[in-house]
Design an enzyme around this catalytic site. Structure first.
Site, PDB file in Angstrom:
ATOM      1  N   GLU A 268       7.433   8.359  13.896  1.00 57.37           N
ATOM      2  CA  GLU A 268       7.631   7.725  12.591  1.00 57.37           C
ATOM      3  C   GLU A 268       8.462   8.621  11.658  1.00 57.37           C
ATOM      4  O   GLU A 268       9.280   8.125  10.873  1.00 57.37           O
ATOM      5  CB  GLU A 268       6.276   7.427  11.927  1.00 57.37           C
ATOM      6  CG  GLU A 268       5.397   6.445  12.676  1.00 57.37           C
ATOM      7  CD  GLU A 268       5.826   4.990  12.475  1.00 57.37           C
ATOM      8  OE1 GLU A 268       6.818   4.744  11.762  1.00 57.37           O
ATOM      9  OE2 GLU A 268       5.164   4.105  13.050  1.00 57.37           O
TER      10      GLU A 268
ATOM     11  N   THR B  12       5.040  -0.364  18.807  1.00 56.33           N
ATOM     12  CA  THR B  12       4.378   0.506  17.833  1.00 56.33           C
ATOM     13  C   THR B  12       3.148  -0.171  17.240  1.00 56.33           C
ATOM     14  O   THR B  12       2.163   0.508  16.908  1.00 56.33           O
ATOM     15  CB  THR B  12       5.348   0.939  16.713  1.00 56.33           C
ATOM     16  OG1 THR B  12       6.020  -0.205  16.184  1.00 56.33           O
ATOM     17  CG2 THR B  12       6.378   1.915  17.229  1.00 56.33           C
TER      18      THR B  12
ATOM     19  N   GLU C 220       9.124  -2.673  17.725  1.00 56.41           N
ATOM     20  CA  GLU C 220       8.143  -2.898  16.651  1.00 56.41           C
ATOM     21  C   GLU C 220       6.817  -3.400  17.231  1.00 56.41           C
ATOM     22  O   GLU C 220       5.746  -3.044  16.745  1.00 56.41           O
ATOM     23  CB  GLU C 220       8.676  -3.900  15.625  1.00 56.41           C
ATOM     24  CG  GLU C 220       9.874  -3.418  14.821  1.00 56.41           C
ATOM     25  CD  GLU C 220       9.512  -2.443  13.714  1.00 56.41           C
ATOM     26  OE1 GLU C 220       8.395  -1.915  13.704  1.00 56.41           O
ATOM     27  OE2 GLU C 220      10.369  -2.207  12.848  1.00 56.41           O
TER      28      GLU C 220
ATOM     29  N   HIS D 259       7.243  -6.531  10.919  1.00 58.36           N
ATOM     30  CA  HIS D 259       8.627  -6.180  11.234  1.00 58.36           C
ATOM     31  C   HIS D 259       9.040  -6.757  12.590  1.00 58.36           C
ATOM     32  O   HIS D 259      10.193  -7.172  12.772  1.00 58.36           O
ATOM     33  CB  HIS D 259       8.797  -4.665  11.212  1.00 58.36           C
ATOM     34  CG  HIS D 259       8.521  -4.053   9.869  1.00 58.36           C
ATOM     35  ND1 HIS D 259       8.235  -2.711   9.682  1.00 58.36           N
ATOM     36  CD2 HIS D 259       8.479  -4.613   8.626  1.00 58.36           C
ATOM     37  CE1 HIS D 259       8.044  -2.481   8.398  1.00 58.36           C
ATOM     38  NE2 HIS D 259       8.176  -3.604   7.736  1.00 58.36           N
TER      39      HIS D 259
ATOM     40  N   TRP E 259       0.832  -1.201   0.000  1.00 58.00           N
ATOM     41  CA  TRP E 259       0.000   0.000   0.000  1.00 58.00           C
ATOM     42  C   TRP E 259       0.871   1.257   0.000  1.00 58.00           C
ATOM     43  O   TRP E 259       2.008   1.246   0.458  1.00 58.00           O
ATOM     44  CB  TRP E 259      -0.949   0.007   1.199  1.00 58.00           C
ATOM     45  CG  TRP E 259      -0.263   0.099   2.554  1.00 58.00           C
ATOM     46  CD1 TRP E 259       0.153  -0.939   3.331  1.00 58.00           C
ATOM     47  CD2 TRP E 259       0.059   1.295   3.273  1.00 58.00           C
ATOM     48  NE1 TRP E 259       0.735  -0.474   4.487  1.00 58.00           N
ATOM     49  CE2 TRP E 259       0.681   0.890   4.480  1.00 58.00           C
ATOM     50  CE3 TRP E 259      -0.102   2.656   3.031  1.00 58.00           C
ATOM     51  CZ2 TRP E 259       1.131   1.804   5.450  1.00 58.00           C
ATOM     52  CZ3 TRP E 259       0.349   3.571   3.982  1.00 58.00           C
ATOM     53  CH2 TRP E 259       0.954   3.140   5.178  1.00 58.00           C
TER      54      TRP E 259
ATOM     55  N   HIS F 128       4.686   5.302   6.780  1.00 53.30           N
ATOM     56  CA  HIS F 128       3.852   5.529   7.971  1.00 53.30           C
ATOM     57  C   HIS F 128       3.780   7.015   8.341  1.00 53.30           C
ATOM     58  O   HIS F 128       2.696   7.582   8.498  1.00 53.30           O
ATOM     59  CB  HIS F 128       4.383   4.728   9.157  1.00 53.30           C
ATOM     60  CG  HIS F 128       4.440   3.252   8.900  1.00 53.30           C
ATOM     61  ND1 HIS F 128       5.102   2.371   9.727  1.00 53.30           N
ATOM     62  CD2 HIS F 128       3.916   2.505   7.898  1.00 53.30           C
ATOM     63  CE1 HIS F 128       4.987   1.145   9.248  1.00 53.30           C
ATOM     64  NE2 HIS F 128       4.267   1.197   8.142  1.00 53.30           N
TER      65      HIS F 128
ATOM     66  N   ASP G 237       2.002  -3.544   9.363  1.00 56.22           N
ATOM     67  CA  ASP G 237       3.416  -3.460   8.977  1.00 56.22           C
ATOM     68  C   ASP G 237       4.321  -3.666  10.191  1.00 56.22           C
ATOM     69  O   ASP G 237       5.321  -4.385  10.133  1.00 56.22           O
ATOM     70  CB  ASP G 237       3.725  -2.087   8.369  1.00 56.22           C
ATOM     71  CG  ASP G 237       3.238  -1.928   6.940  1.00 56.22           C
ATOM     72  OD1 ASP G 237       2.719  -2.899   6.365  1.00 56.22           O
ATOM     73  OD2 ASP G 237       3.379  -0.815   6.394  1.00 56.22           O
ATOM     74  N   GLU G 238       3.958  -3.000  11.280  1.00 55.63           N
ATOM     75  CA  GLU G 238       4.792  -3.069  12.488  1.00 55.63           C
ATOM     76  C   GLU G 238       4.855  -4.501  13.027  1.00 55.63           C
ATOM     77  O   GLU G 238       5.912  -4.956  13.474  1.00 55.63           O
ATOM     78  CB  GLU G 238       4.246  -2.125  13.572  1.00 55.63           C
ATOM     79  CG  GLU G 238       4.104  -0.669  13.152  1.00 55.63           C
ATOM     80  CD  GLU G 238       5.424   0.064  12.969  1.00 55.63           C
ATOM     81  OE1 GLU G 238       6.487  -0.589  12.985  1.00 55.63           O
ATOM     82  OE2 GLU G 238       5.389   1.290  12.798  1.00 55.63           O
TER      83      GLU G 238
ATOM     84  N   GLU H  83       8.882   1.560   6.340  1.00 56.68           N
ATOM     85  CA  GLU H  83       8.521   2.390   7.492  1.00 56.68           C
ATOM     86  C   GLU H  83       8.243   3.840   7.083  1.00 56.68           C
ATOM     87  O   GLU H  83       7.422   4.514   7.700  1.00 56.68           O
ATOM     88  CB  GLU H  83       9.648   2.357   8.530  1.00 56.68           C
ATOM     89  CG  GLU H  83       9.776   1.044   9.288  1.00 56.68           C
ATOM     90  CD  GLU H  83       8.765   0.926  10.419  1.00 56.68           C
ATOM     91  OE1 GLU H  83       8.280   1.971  10.898  1.00 56.68           O
ATOM     92  OE2 GLU H  83       8.462  -0.204  10.825  1.00 56.68           O
TER      93      GLU H  83
END
Length: 333
Positions: free
Chosen positions: A78, A171, A168, A204, A33, A118, A200-201, A115
């Protein structure tokens, strides 16, 4: 052999797997995305863009003051990505120079690229919302990058991977909780945005946890000592030097943390929960072939969560909101 050389040897040994790990934990640029997927389309020739912006601004009025403080703090954290990338690029075993860089430097660059989206999407959303003072936010962001940070890991890859595994997941929790509050207040766009960031976090987090898993298999005692070191000194949040314009370094961080705790976005109990999840994830109780010193470190780690839960239960959070320069007064005309 010195500990530094052992770590370098382990990083070189594990590097052969990095390409496969990138394929497992990172998403190709053409597939993942992008911020524009969640923002009004400024290229449209009709009034749709302005209608969507009006909707964003109207829905923004329904969200409470403390929520905006937390969203701003998350976004600034971020946006300080240049600091994190430069720090990780200096870790032992990460070589960005020879032959175009090794596998670890490629990981850091591709992780950074993911990252980066974000802060980008949150920044644009906040700008459109009309609920925040963007110039003050921009000053804070510039201060945070200029001030840098010291997370107590030095150039040690073992300590850095413990830190990133922890951070990670922290977050993930923060963005996921913000998404739930936004959804509860009828703001579906913002909820979806924060939800996908949290996804995403989590990916990761699994990646860095996997790195630590692999180190435990080849250098269990020193990996245990690194985990012990990081938890004994406590994990420092990446925005611990947060400040507003005209203030001294780190003066805004405590109030930001209090706000996040007050609305349940990230609490002292969450900190201990993460520690327990890492202990379980790495099966600390089952690791073998430890030195006497590493066994003592393991004992300390196994007992730490219960001790910290008792402390977390006694913590008091201020009830009154602190007035940040970042956020306009709670009542929007």
């Amino acid at each position: 052999m010195s500990l530094k050389n052992v770590r370098l040897e382990v990083m070189q040994f594990l590097e052969k797997d990095v390409d496969a790990l990138m394929e497992k934990y990172l998403i190709p640029i053409e597939s993942i995305w992008q911020p524009t997927d969640f923002l009004p389309n400024s290229e449209t020739t009709d009034d749709a863009f302005f209608e969507e912006v009006r909707e964003i601004r109207e829905l923004a009025k329904e969200l409470p003051y403390d929520f905006w403080v937390v969203l701003v703090g998350d976004m600034i954290t971020e946006e300080a990505l240049p600091t994190y990338e430069s720090w990780l690029m200096d870790v032992e075993g990460v070589n960005q120079v020879d032959n175009g860089g090794n596998g670890w430097s490629k990981w850091v660059k591709q992780w950074t690229a993911e990252e980066n989206r974000h802060g980008d999407v949150l920044n644009k959303y906040l700008y459109l919302s009309g609920r925040v003072n963007m110039k003050e936010i921009e000053k804070t962001t510039q201060y945070l990058i200029a001030d840098g940070f010291d997370i107590g890991t030095d150039r040690d890859p073992y300590k850095n991977f413990v830190y990133t595994s922890f951070q990670e997941l922290a977050t993930y929790i923060s963005h996921n909780r913000v998404a739930k509050i936004a959804k509860k207040n009828g703001n579906k766009r913002l909820a979806k945005m924060c939800q996908i960031i949290s996804g995403d976090e989590m990916r990761h987090h699994h990646a860095y946890s996997d790195f630590v898993d692999r180190i435990f298999k080849v250098d269990p005692s020193q990996m245990m000592m690194a985990f012990h070191y990081m938890m004994k000194q406590k994990i420092t949040m990446p925005a611990h030097f947060l400040r507003e314009s005209g203030d001294k370094i780190s003066t805004a961080f405590e109030e930001f943390s209090n706000t996040a705790q007050r609305i349940g976005v990230y609490t002292s109990t969450d900190y201990v929960d993460i520690l327990q999840k890492l202990i379980d994830r790495w099966e600390i109780d089952k690791i073998t072939n430890l030195t006497d010193e590493a066994e003592k470190a393991r004992d300390y780690l196994m007992k730490l969560p219960s001790r910290m839960y008792r402390l977390a239960d006694r913590m008091k959070v201020p009830e009154n909101s602190y007035q940040f320069k970042w956020v306009e007064p709670a009542t929007v005309k």
